[in-house]
Design a protein around this motif. Structure first.
Motif, short mmCIF file in Angstrom:
data_model
loop_
_atom_site.label_atom_id
_atom_site.label_comp_id
_atom_site.label_asym_id
_atom_site.label_seq_id
_atom_site.Cartn_x
_atom_site.Cartn_y
_atom_site.Cartn_z
N GLN A 149 30.77 43.82 37.47
CA GLN A 149 31.88 44.54 38.08
C GLN A 149 32.94 43.56 38.62
OE1 GLN A 149 29.43 46.85 40.76
NE2 GLN A 149 29.77 48.71 39.55
N ILE A 150 32.51 42.46 39.19
CA ILE A 150 33.44 41.43 39.64
C ILE A 150 34.16 40.84 38.43
CG2 ILE A 150 33.60 39.11 40.66
CD1 ILE A 150 31.30 40.02 42.58
N HIS A 151 33.42 40.60 37.36
CA HIS A 151 33.99 40.06 36.12
C HIS A 151 35.10 40.99 35.61
CE1 HIS A 151 32.97 38.21 31.90
NE2 HIS A 151 34.15 37.83 32.34
N ASP A 152 34.85 42.28 35.62
CA ASP A 152 35.86 43.26 35.20
C ASP A 152 37.13 43.13 36.05
OD1 ASP A 152 34.26 44.28 33.18
OD2 ASP A 152 33.52 45.95 34.39
N GLN A 153 36.95 42.96 37.35
CA GLN A 153 38.12 42.85 38.22
C GLN A 153 38.87 41.54 37.97
OE1 GLN A 153 37.81 43.96 42.32
NE2 GLN A 153 36.32 45.57 41.87
N LEU A 154 38.14 40.46 37.69
CA LEU A 154 38.80 39.19 37.36
C LEU A 154 39.63 39.35 36.09
CD1 LEU A 154 35.98 36.58 38.10
CD2 LEU A 154 38.02 37.06 39.47
N ARG A 155 39.10 40.06 35.11
CA ARG A 155 39.84 40.31 33.86
C ARG A 155 41.12 41.09 34.12
NH1 ARG A 155 34.87 42.56 31.70
NH2 ARG A 155 33.61 40.87 30.95
N GLN A 156 41.11 41.91 35.17
CA GLN A 156 42.30 42.70 35.50
C GLN A 156 43.30 41.89 36.32
OE1 GLN A 156 41.08 46.39 37.37
NE2 GLN A 156 39.39 46.60 35.94
N GLY A 157 42.96 40.66 36.66
CA GLY A 157 43.89 39.79 37.37
C GLY A 157 43.63 39.63 38.85
N TRP A 158 42.56 40.23 39.38
CA TRP A 158 42.25 40.08 40.79
C TRP A 158 41.72 38.68 41.06
CZ3 TRP A 158 43.17 43.68 44.48
CH2 TRP A 158 43.43 44.98 44.05
N PRO A 159 42.09 38.07 42.18
CA PRO A 159 41.46 36.79 42.58
C PRO A 159 40.00 37.05 42.94
CG PRO A 159 43.44 37.24 43.89
CD PRO A 159 43.16 38.46 43.09
N LEU A 160 39.16 36.03 42.81
CA LEU A 160 37.72 36.19 43.05
C LEU A 160 37.42 36.73 44.44
CD1 LEU A 160 34.82 35.87 42.12
CD2 LEU A 160 34.94 33.47 42.81
N ALA A 161 38.05 36.18 45.47
CA ALA A 161 37.77 36.64 46.84
C ALA A 161 38.06 38.13 47.00
CB ALA A 161 38.59 35.83 47.84
N LEU A 162 39.16 38.60 46.44
CA LEU A 162 39.48 40.03 46.54
C LEU A 162 38.55 40.88 45.69
CD1 LEU A 162 43.39 40.08 46.64
CD2 LEU A 162 41.77 40.52 48.49
N ALA A 163 38.16 40.37 44.53
CA ALA A 163 37.22 41.11 43.67
C ALA A 163 35.89 41.29 44.40
CB ALA A 163 37.01 40.37 42.35
N GLU A 164 35.42 40.24 45.07
CA GLU A 164 34.18 40.34 45.84
C GLU A 164 34.33 41.33 46.99
OE1 GLU A 164 31.63 36.64 46.30
OE2 GLU A 164 33.61 35.78 45.92
N ASN A 165 35.44 41.24 47.71
CA ASN A 165 35.67 42.17 48.82
C ASN A 165 35.77 43.61 48.33
OD1 ASN A 165 35.67 40.12 50.72
ND2 ASN A 165 37.89 39.91 50.75
N ASN A 166 36.49 43.83 47.23
CA ASN A 166 36.62 45.17 46.67
C ASN A 166 35.26 45.74 46.33
OD1 ASN A 166 39.41 45.07 46.81
ND2 ASN A 166 39.69 44.55 44.66
N LEU A 167 34.42 44.94 45.68
CA LEU A 167 33.11 45.42 45.29
C LEU A 167 32.26 45.73 46.51
CD1 LEU A 167 31.20 46.17 43.07
CD2 LEU A 167 30.42 43.80 43.02
N ALA A 168 32.32 44.89 47.52
CA ALA A 168 31.55 45.14 48.75
C ALA A 168 31.97 46.46 49.39
CB ALA A 168 31.73 43.99 49.73
N VAL A 169 33.28 46.71 49.41
CA VAL A 169 33.78 47.96 50.01
C VAL A 169 33.40 49.16 49.14
CG1 VAL A 169 35.89 49.25 50.54
CG2 VAL A 169 35.67 46.87 51.26
N LEU A 170 33.60 49.05 47.83
CA LEU A 170 33.31 50.18 46.93
C LEU A 170 31.83 50.50 46.86
CD1 LEU A 170 35.75 49.35 43.98
CD2 LEU A 170 35.95 51.22 45.64
N SER A 171 30.99 49.48 46.86
CA SER A 171 29.55 49.72 46.72
C SER A 171 28.88 50.00 48.06
CB SER A 171 28.88 48.52 46.05
OG SER A 171 28.95 47.38 46.88
N GLY A 172 29.53 49.62 49.14
CA GLY A 172 28.96 49.87 50.46
C GLY A 172 27.98 48.80 50.90
N HIS A 173 27.82 47.77 50.10
CA HIS A 173 26.94 46.67 50.51
C HIS A 173 27.37 45.38 49.82
CE1 HIS A 173 25.10 47.96 46.71
NE2 HIS A 173 24.60 46.75 46.61
N CYS A 174 26.87 44.29 50.34
CA CYS A 174 27.17 42.98 49.74
C CYS A 174 25.88 42.17 49.74
CB CYS A 174 28.29 42.28 50.49
SG CYS A 174 27.93 41.95 52.23
#
Length: 93
Positions: A60-85
């Motif tokens: 899922q982070i890889h998908d966000q990187l492909r869309q142009g998101w920086p890694l830190a934001l991709a990780e934060n987005n996933l943590a927020v969307l999934s509810g855990h990190c």
């Protein structure tokens, strides 16, 4: 000028065709040479594994990187969307 050039203009190689932008099909691996701002994908993946992200989260982070998101934001987005990190979610600098 050749009249055929007016009817069929040359296709530019500047932009990707829509089929090149599509997500990979099941069983089709992405290139091992994918490079993002944070580095080559294989290296980024190893860093994510070391920080405790699981395989599904990493994809899922890889998908966000492909869309142009920086890694830190991709990780934060996933943590927020999934509810855990991951347990080791501290950033490695």
């Amino acid at each position: 000028m050749d009249s055929t050039s007016h009817r069929h203009p040359q296709v530019s190689n500047r932009f990707l065709q829509p089929e090149q932008l599509a997500a990979p099909q099941a069983g089709r691996a992405w290139s091992l040479t994918e490079v993002f701002a944070e580095g080559q994908w294989q290296s980024v993946r190893v860093q994510l594994e070391a920080r405790g992200w699981n395989a599904l989260q990493i994809e899922q982070i890889h998908d966000q990187l492909r869309q142009g998101w920086p890694l830190a934001l991709a990780e934060n987005n996933l943590a927020v969307l999934s509810g855990h990190c991951p347990i080791k979610a501290r950033r490695l600098h």
